[in-house]
Design a protein around this motif. Structure first.
Motif, mmCIF file in Angstrom:
data_model
loop_
_atom_site.group_PDB
_atom_site.id
_atom_site.type_symbol
_atom_site.label_atom_id
_atom_site.label_comp_id
_atom_site.label_asym_id
_atom_site.label_seq_id
_atom_site.Cartn_x
_atom_site.Cartn_y
_atom_site.Cartn_z
ATOM 1 N N ARG A 197 -69.070 -35.990 -23.007
ATOM 2 C CA ARG A 197 -68.858 -37.072 -22.040
ATOM 3 C C ARG A 197 -70.039 -37.216 -21.101
ATOM 4 O O ARG A 197 -70.417 -38.334 -20.741
ATOM 5 N N ALA A 198 -70.656 -36.102 -20.701
ATOM 6 C CA ALA A 198 -71.821 -36.160 -19.810
ATOM 7 C C ALA A 198 -72.993 -36.853 -20.499
ATOM 8 O O ALA A 198 -73.664 -37.704 -19.903
ATOM 9 N N ALA A 199 -73.229 -36.506 -21.753
ATOM 10 C CA ALA A 199 -74.333 -37.125 -22.489
ATOM 11 C C ALA A 199 -74.082 -38.617 -22.690
ATOM 12 O O ALA A 199 -74.983 -39.447 -22.512
ATOM 13 N N LEU A 200 -72.857 -38.978 -23.033
ATOM 14 C CA LEU A 200 -72.524 -40.398 -23.210
ATOM 15 C C LEU A 200 -72.595 -41.160 -21.886
ATOM 16 O O LEU A 200 -72.988 -42.327 -21.851
ATOM 17 N N SER A 201 -72.233 -40.494 -20.809
ATOM 18 C CA SER A 201 -72.297 -41.119 -19.494
ATOM 19 C C SER A 201 -73.732 -41.512 -19.149
ATOM 20 O O SER A 201 -73.970 -42.568 -18.553
ATOM 21 N N LEU A 202 -74.661 -40.672 -19.523
ATOM 22 C CA LEU A 202 -76.071 -40.974 -19.272
ATOM 23 C C LEU A 202 -76.464 -42.274 -19.976
ATOM 24 O O LEU A 202 -77.078 -43.158 -19.370
ATOM 25 N N LEU A 203 -76.115 -42.410 -21.245
ATOM 26 C CA LEU A 203 -76.417 -43.644 -21.984
ATOM 27 C C LEU A 203 -75.765 -44.860 -21.324
ATOM 28 O O LEU A 203 -76.395 -45.901 -21.161
ATOM 29 N N HIS A 204 -74.520 -44.690 -20.946
ATOM 30 C CA HIS A 204 -73.788 -45.798 -20.340
ATOM 31 C C HIS A 204 -74.433 -46.227 -19.026
ATOM 32 O O HIS A 204 -74.617 -47.413 -18.764
ATOM 33 N N ARG A 205 -74.798 -45.268 -18.199
ATOM 34 C CA ARG A 205 -75.394 -45.582 -16.898
ATOM 35 C C ARG A 205 -76.758 -46.250 -17.060
ATOM 36 O O ARG A 205 -77.098 -47.159 -16.302
ATOM 37 N N ILE A 206 -77.527 -45.818 -18.031
ATOM 38 C CA ILE A 206 -78.829 -46.457 -18.273
ATOM 39 C C ILE A 206 -78.621 -47.902 -18.719
ATOM 40 O O ILE A 206 -79.308 -48.809 -18.259
ATOM 41 N N SER A 207 -77.649 -48.121 -19.603
ATOM 42 C CA SER A 207 -77.407 -49.479 -20.094
ATOM 43 C C SER A 207 -76.922 -50.403 -18.977
ATOM 44 O O SER A 207 -77.163 -51.609 -19.011
ATOM 45 N N LEU A 208 -76.251 -49.835 -17.976
ATOM 46 C CA LEU A 208 -75.782 -50.628 -16.837
ATOM 47 C C LEU A 208 -76.813 -50.690 -15.715
ATOM 48 O O LEU A 208 -76.551 -51.288 -14.676
ATOM 49 N N ASP A 233 -77.639 -48.290 -13.824
ATOM 50 C CA ASP A 233 -77.178 -47.461 -12.710
ATOM 51 C C ASP A 233 -78.053 -46.215 -12.673
ATOM 52 O O ASP A 233 -77.667 -45.143 -13.102
ATOM 53 N N LEU A 234 -79.274 -46.374 -12.192
ATOM 54 C CA LEU A 234 -80.248 -45.294 -12.275
ATOM 55 C C LEU A 234 -79.920 -44.129 -11.360
ATOM 56 O O LEU A 234 -80.211 -42.993 -11.689
ATOM 57 N N SER A 235 -79.296 -44.371 -10.220
ATOM 58 C CA SER A 235 -78.939 -43.248 -9.350
ATOM 59 C C SER A 235 -77.873 -42.385 -10.032
ATOM 60 O O SER A 235 -77.938 -41.158 -9.993
ATOM 61 N N GLY A 236 -76.901 -43.020 -10.696
ATOM 62 C CA GLY A 236 -75.904 -42.271 -11.450
ATOM 63 C C GLY A 236 -76.510 -41.569 -12.644
ATOM 64 O O GLY A 236 -76.136 -40.451 -12.991
ATOM 65 N N ALA A 237 -77.487 -42.216 -13.283
ATOM 66 C CA ALA A 237 -78.164 -41.602 -14.433
ATOM 67 C C ALA A 237 -78.933 -40.371 -13.992
ATOM 68 O O ALA A 237 -78.917 -39.349 -14.679
ATOM 69 N N LEU A 238 -79.591 -40.450 -12.834
ATOM 70 C CA LEU A 238 -80.336 -39.286 -12.336
ATOM 71 C C LEU A 238 -79.397 -38.132 -12.016
ATOM 72 O O LEU A 238 -79.704 -36.978 -12.290
ATOM 73 N N PHE A 239 -78.219 -38.429 -11.445
ATOM 74 C CA PHE A 239 -77.226 -37.391 -11.176
ATOM 75 C C PHE A 239 -76.760 -36.754 -12.482
ATOM 76 O O PHE A 239 -76.621 -35.541 -12.584
ATOM 77 N N THR A 240 -76.524 -37.571 -13.504
ATOM 78 C CA THR A 240 -76.086 -37.058 -14.805
ATOM 79 C C THR A 240 -77.166 -36.193 -15.436
ATOM 80 O O THR A 240 -76.883 -35.132 -15.983
#
Length: 79
Positions: free
Chosen positions: A44-55, A57-64
């Motif tokens: 889920r963490a790895a998929l969350s990174l992809l999802h945040r990049i596609s949206l 949401d770079l601050s969320g991607a950096l946290f992930t």
């Protein structure tokens, strides 16, 4: 610079996609009793990174990225 049409053209997304594929490949080797625990959390963490990049949401991607970079070395070291 190349013409970017979608988020899939971003190099950071491509690297994150490789991380997802690697995560699924490695977690397939984990014991079955971790299916709903550690395996699920890592995937889920790895998929969350992809999802945040596609949206974008770079601050969320950096946290992930930060959370994944803390967890993976511990897992690999204890292997």
């Amino acid at each position: 610079m190349a013409d970017l049409k979608t988020f899939r053209d971003l190099q950071v997304w491509q690297k994150a996609h490789q991380l997802v594929l690697m995560t699924y490949e490695i977690t397939r080797l984990f014991p079955a009793h971790e299916t709903y625990g550690l395996i699920s959390q890592l995937r889920r963490a790895a998929l969350s990174l992809l999802h945040r990049i596609s949206l974008r949401d770079l601050s969320g991607a950096l946290f992930t990225i930060a959370s994944i970079s803390i967890i993976w070395p511990m897992l690999l070291w204890n292997k």
